[in-house]
Design an enzyme around this catalytic site. Structure first.
Site, PDB file in Angstrom:
ATOM      1  N   GLY A   1      -0.598  -3.811  10.198  1.00 14.95           N
ATOM      2  CA  GLY A   1      -1.354  -2.797  10.934  1.00 14.95           C
ATOM      3  C   GLY A   1      -2.779  -2.661  10.454  1.00 14.95           C
TER       4      GLY A   1
ATOM      5  N   LYS B   1     -11.865   6.696   6.498  1.00 10.73           N
ATOM      6  CA  LYS B   1     -11.683   5.404   7.169  1.00 10.73           C
ATOM      7  C   LYS B   1     -12.777   4.426   6.745  1.00 10.73           C
ATOM      8  CE  LYS B   1     -10.625   3.188  11.575  1.00 10.73           C
ATOM      9  NZ  LYS B   1      -9.590   2.364  10.904  1.00 10.73           N
TER      10      LYS B   1
ATOM     11  N   MET C   1      -0.704   5.692   5.192  1.00  9.65           N
ATOM     12  CA  MET C   1       0.356   5.109   6.023  1.00  9.65           C
ATOM     13  C   MET C   1       1.565   4.736   5.174  1.00  9.65           C
ATOM     14  SD  MET C   1      -0.251   5.098   9.256  1.00  9.65           S
ATOM     15  CE  MET C   1       0.811   3.820   9.918  1.00  9.65           C
TER      16      MET C   1
ATOM     17  N   HIS D   1     -12.449   9.322  13.812  1.00  3.54           N
ATOM     18  CA  HIS D   1     -11.438   9.214  12.752  1.00  3.54           C
ATOM     19  C   HIS D   1     -11.842  10.061  11.539  1.00  3.54           C
ATOM     20  CE1 HIS D   1     -10.049   5.658  14.997  1.00  3.54           C
ATOM     21  NE2 HIS D   1      -8.899   5.859  14.395  1.00  3.54           N
TER      22      HIS D   1
ATOM     23  N   GLY E   1       0.834  -1.210   0.000  1.00  2.00           N
ATOM     24  CA  GLY E   1       0.000   0.000   0.000  1.00  2.00           C
ATOM     25  C   GLY E   1       0.863   1.250   0.000  1.00  2.00           C
TER      26      GLY E   1
ATOM     27  N   PRO F   1      -3.484  -3.357  16.075  1.00  2.00           N
ATOM     28  CA  PRO F   1      -4.382  -2.354  15.487  1.00  2.00           C
ATOM     29  C   PRO F   1      -3.936  -0.925  15.746  1.00  2.00           C
ATOM     30  CG  PRO F   1      -5.317  -3.143  17.538  1.00  2.00           C
ATOM     31  CD  PRO F   1      -4.072  -3.957  17.289  1.00  2.00           C
ATOM     32  N   ASN F   2      -2.962  -0.764  16.640  1.00  6.54           N
ATOM     33  CA  ASN F   2      -2.478   0.591  16.921  1.00  6.54           C
ATOM     34  C   ASN F   2      -1.016   0.499  17.356  1.00  6.54           C
ATOM     35  OD1 ASN F   2      -1.968   3.196  18.200  1.00  6.54           O
ATOM     36  ND2 ASN F   2      -4.163   3.499  18.011  1.00  6.54           N
TER      37      ASN F   2
HETATM   38  N1  LIG Z   1      -2.125  -0.328  13.340  1.00  8.49           N
HETATM   39  C1  LIG Z   1      -2.018   1.009  13.280  1.00  8.49           C
HETATM   40  O1  LIG Z   1      -1.298   1.643  14.077  1.00  8.49           O
HETATM   41  C2  LIG Z   1      -2.759   1.743  12.212  1.00  8.49           C
HETATM   42  C3  LIG Z   1      -3.575   1.055  11.375  1.00  8.49           C
HETATM   43  N2  LIG Z   1      -4.156   1.681  10.311  1.00  8.49           N
HETATM   44  C4  LIG Z   1      -4.904   0.832   9.394  1.00  8.49           C
HETATM   45  O2  LIG Z   1      -4.120   0.659   8.221  1.00  8.49           O
HETATM   46  C5  LIG Z   1      -4.969   0.474   7.095  1.00  8.49           C
HETATM   47  C6  LIG Z   1      -4.599   1.461   5.997  1.00  8.49           C
HETATM   48  O3  LIG Z   1      -4.860   2.767   6.426  1.00  8.49           O
HETATM   49  P1  LIG Z   1      -4.564   4.019   5.456  1.00  8.49           P
HETATM   50  O4  LIG Z   1      -3.130   4.064   5.083  1.00  8.49           O
HETATM   51  O5  LIG Z   1      -5.177   5.194   6.115  1.00  8.49           O
HETATM   52  O6  LIG Z   1      -5.439   3.617   4.178  1.00  8.49           O
HETATM   53  P2  LIG Z   1      -5.245   4.048   2.656  1.00  8.49           P
HETATM   54  O7  LIG Z   1      -6.518   3.713   1.963  1.00  8.49           O
HETATM   55  O8  LIG Z   1      -4.732   5.441   2.571  1.00  8.49           O
HETATM   56  O9  LIG Z   1      -4.067   3.082   2.145  1.00  8.49           O
HETATM   57  C7  LIG Z   1      -4.238   1.730   1.841  1.00  8.49           C
HETATM   58  C8  LIG Z   1      -3.447   1.444   0.576  1.00  8.49           C
HETATM   59  O10 LIG Z   1      -3.456   0.044   0.324  1.00  8.49           O
HETATM   60  C9  LIG Z   1      -3.528  -0.111  -1.076  1.00  8.49           C
HETATM   61  N3  LIG Z   1      -3.936  -1.452  -1.482  1.00  8.49           N
HETATM   62  C10 LIG Z   1      -5.189  -1.950  -1.622  1.00  8.49           C
HETATM   63  N4  LIG Z   1      -5.121  -3.219  -2.091  1.00  8.49           N
HETATM   64  C11 LIG Z   1      -3.812  -3.528  -2.232  1.00  8.49           C
HETATM   65  C12 LIG Z   1      -3.112  -4.685  -2.676  1.00  8.49           C
HETATM   66  N5  LIG Z   1      -3.773  -5.785  -3.096  1.00  8.49           N
HETATM   67  N6  LIG Z   1      -1.768  -4.658  -2.667  1.00  8.49           N
HETATM   68  C13 LIG Z   1      -1.085  -3.563  -2.285  1.00  8.49           C
HETATM   69  N7  LIG Z   1      -1.697  -2.414  -1.865  1.00  8.49           N
HETATM   70  C14 LIG Z   1      -3.043  -2.411  -1.837  1.00  8.49           C
HETATM   71  C15 LIG Z   1      -4.511   0.987  -1.506  1.00  8.49           C
HETATM   72  O11 LIG Z   1      -4.446   1.238  -2.894  1.00  8.49           O
HETATM   73  C16 LIG Z   1      -4.031   2.144  -0.660  1.00  8.49           C
HETATM   74  O12 LIG Z   1      -3.038   2.892  -1.320  1.00  8.49           O
HETATM   75  C17 LIG Z   1      -6.397   0.612   7.637  1.00  8.49           C
HETATM   76  O13 LIG Z   1      -6.910  -0.671   7.917  1.00  8.49           O
HETATM   77  C18 LIG Z   1      -6.214   1.391   8.934  1.00  8.49           C
HETATM   78  O14 LIG Z   1      -7.240   1.191   9.855  1.00  8.49           O
HETATM   79  C19 LIG Z   1      -3.968   3.002  10.061  1.00  8.49           C
HETATM   80  C20 LIG Z   1      -3.186   3.748  10.885  1.00  8.49           C
HETATM   81  C21 LIG Z   1      -2.522   3.182  12.043  1.00  8.49           C
HETATM   82  O1  LIG Z   2      -7.644   4.148   9.839  1.00  6.06           O
HETATM   83  C1  LIG Z   2      -6.943   4.856  10.591  1.00  6.06           C
HETATM   84  O2  LIG Z   2      -6.579   5.986  10.263  1.00  6.06           O
HETATM   85  C2  LIG Z   2      -6.526   4.305  11.880  1.00  6.06           C
HETATM   86  N1  LIG Z   2      -6.797   3.055  12.128  1.00  6.06           N
HETATM   87  C3  LIG Z   2      -6.423   2.322  13.273  1.00  6.06           C
HETATM   88  C4  LIG Z   2      -7.649   1.703  13.930  1.00  6.06           C
HETATM   89  O3  LIG Z   2      -8.582   1.304  13.218  1.00  6.06           O
HETATM   90  O4  LIG Z   2      -7.671   1.569  15.145  1.00  6.06           O
HETATM   91  C5  LIG Z   2      -5.513   3.052  14.206  1.00  6.06           C
HETATM   92  C6  LIG Z   2      -5.627   4.536  14.205  1.00  6.06           C
HETATM   93  O5  LIG Z   2      -6.603   4.955  15.099  1.00  6.06           O
HETATM   94  C7  LIG Z   2      -5.780   5.144  12.835  1.00  6.06           C
END
Ligand SMILES: NC(=O)C1=CN([C@@H]2O[C@H](COP(=O)(O)OP(=O)(O)OC[C@H]3O[C@@H](n4cnc5c(N)ncnc54)[C@H](O)[C@@H]3O)[C@@H](O)[C@H]2O)C=CC1
Ligand SMILES: O=C(O)C1=N[C@H](C(=O)O)C[C@H](O)C1
Length: 268
Positions: free
Chosen positions: A98, A159, A13, A155, A8, A123-124
Site C-alpha cells: 500500500g 504524510k 497503518m 491529508h 512497519g 495506492p488506496n
Molecule cells: N494504499 C492505501 O490504502 C494507503 C496507503 N498508505 C501509505 O502507506 C504508507 C505508510 O503510511 P503510514 O502508516 O501513515 O506511515 P507511518 O510513517 O506511520 O508508518 C510507516 C512505518 O514503516 C516503518 N518503516 C520504515 N522503514 C522500514 C523498514 N525498512 N522495515 C520495516 N518498517 C519500516 C516506519 O518506522 C513506520 O513505523 C505511506 O506511503 C502512505 O501513503 C496509507 C494509508 C492507506
Molecule cells: O498517507 C496516507 O495517510 C494515505 N496515503 C494514501 C495515498 O497517498 O493516496 C491513501 C490515503 O489517502 C491515505
C-alpha cells in the site's frame, strides 16, 4: 487462516493492520517488523496494536517476520518496500503493498517481482475510492473536453509524499480518458503570472494539516456549472479492511500484479 506479516508494525497503518487482523475470521497476524535501528524492535506487538491476546515482539527484519507467514502486508516507505519485496520474492511469499510515492523505476521493479510472486499493489485500499477511480473516468468521458479538470487532495501533517498516490491514480484516469500525456498536462500548485488556463491541463492542489485521514475531490468545471466528485476517508480502518481483504484474496492466487478492483470484484 491466512498468516500475515506486517511491515512497519509501529506505523499508523501497521498498528491497525495488527489490531484488525487479530480480530479477523480469515487472517491472523503472526509477525510484525520495523527497520533494524527502530526503537520499536523488541517491543510487544500486543502493546502496539492495543490487543492483549497478540503474541510476539517487533522483529528487526523481513526475513524473520516472513519465515512464519503466508503474506507480507507492507505500508512503509518506498525504499523499505522495495527491500521487503525482494525478501518476499526470495522466500516465495505473496505481498500486499500500500506504500505510495514510488518512482517509475520502483513500480517497474514491482511489476517484475510480480512475475515470481502474487502482488496486490494499490495506492488506496478503500472500496469507495476504488469505485471513485472508475466514476472519475466515466464523468470525464460524459462531460467532454469543455469541462476543466482540477484535483484537490488533503491529508494529515505527517504524510511524506505529495501529491498522494491516490491523486496520482485519479490524474492518470482523467488523462487516459482525454488521451493526454500525464507528464505534459499537470499544473502542480500554480504560482506567478501563469496566464489563462490551457484547455489541455489538469490542475493539482495539495493540502496538509492536522489529522486529516485522506480526502480527494475532482472538480469538473464548465461554463455556468461545476460538478464535484469527492471521497473522504473518515478512518484509516477503511484502508486496513481493504488490505486484510487483499491479503486473504492474494494467498490463493498465482504470481501476477493485481489491483484492488481485482480483489473487490470491480473489474469490467
Ligand atoms: N494504499 C492505501 O490504502 C494507503 C496507503 N498508505 C501509505 O502507506 C504508507 C505508510 O503510511 P503510514 O502508516 O501513515 O506511515 P507511518 O510513517 O506511520 O508508518 C510507516 C512505518 O514503516 C516503518 N518503516 C520504515 N522503514 C522500514 C523498514 N525498512 N522495515 C520495516 N518498517 C519500516 C516506519 O518506522 C513506520 O513505523 C505511506 O506511503 C502512505 O501513503 C496509507 C494509508 C492507506
Ligand atoms: O498517507 C496516507 O495517510 C494515505 N496515503 C494514501 C495515498 O497517498 O493516496 C491513501 C490515503 O489517502 C491515505
Amino acid at each position: 487462516m491466512v498468516k500475515v506479516a506486517v511491515a512497519g508494525a509501529a506505523g499508523r497503518m501497521g498498528r491497525r493492520i495488527l489490531a484488525l487482523s487479530a480480530a479477523h475470521e480469515e487472517a491472523v497476524p503472526v509477525s510484525g517488523f520495523e527497520a533494524p535501528n527502530s526503537e520499536y524492535v523488541g517491543r510487544p506487538l500486543s502493546e502496539l496494536a492495543g490487543v492483549a491476546s497478540l503474541e510476539g515482539v517487533v522483529a528487526d527484519s523481513a526475513e524473520k517476520a516472513l519465515e512464519i507467514a503466508d503474506v507480507l502486508v507492507d505500508f512503509t516507505v518506498p525504499e523499505a518496500t522495495m527491500q521487503n519485496l525482494a525478501v518476499a520474492a526470495r522466500l516465495g511469499k505473496a505481498c500486499v503493498i500500500g506504500t505510495t510515492g514510488l518512482s517509475v523505476e520502483e513500480r517497474e521493479k514491482i511489476a517484475s517481482y510480480a512475475k515470481e510472486i502474487p502482488v496486490v499493489f494499490a495506492p488506496n485500499m478503500s472500496v469507495g475510492m476504488n469505485l471513485m477511480f472508475k466514476l472519475a473516468g466515466m464523468i470525464t468521458k460524459v462531460l467532454g473536453p469543455d469541462y476543466a479538470l482540477e484535483v484537490l487532495e488533503a491529508h494529515h501533517d505527517q504524510k511524506k509524499d505529495a501529491p498522494s498516490g491516490t491523486a496520482v491514480k485519479i490524474i492518470d484516469e482523467l488523462a487516459k480518458q482525454r488521451g493526454w500525456d500525464v507528464d505534459e498536462v499537470c499544473a502542480h500548485g500554480r504560482k506567478g503570472l501563469v496566464g489563462a488556463r490551457p484547455k489541455e491541463e489538469i490542475g493539482v492542489s495539495v493540502i496538509r494539516g492536522g489529522d486529516i485521514v485522506g480526502e480527494h475531490t475532482v472538480y469538473y468545471i464548465g461554463q455556468g456549472e461545476r460538478l464535484e466528485l469527492t471521497h473522504k476517508a473518515q478512518s484509516r480502518d477503511t484502508f486496513v479492511q481493504g488490505a486484510i481483504r487483499a491479503a486473504v484474496w492474494i494467498s490463493q492466487k498465482e504470481p501476477g500484479l493485481y489491483d484492488m478492483p481485482d480483489v473487490l470484484g470491480l473489474t469490467d
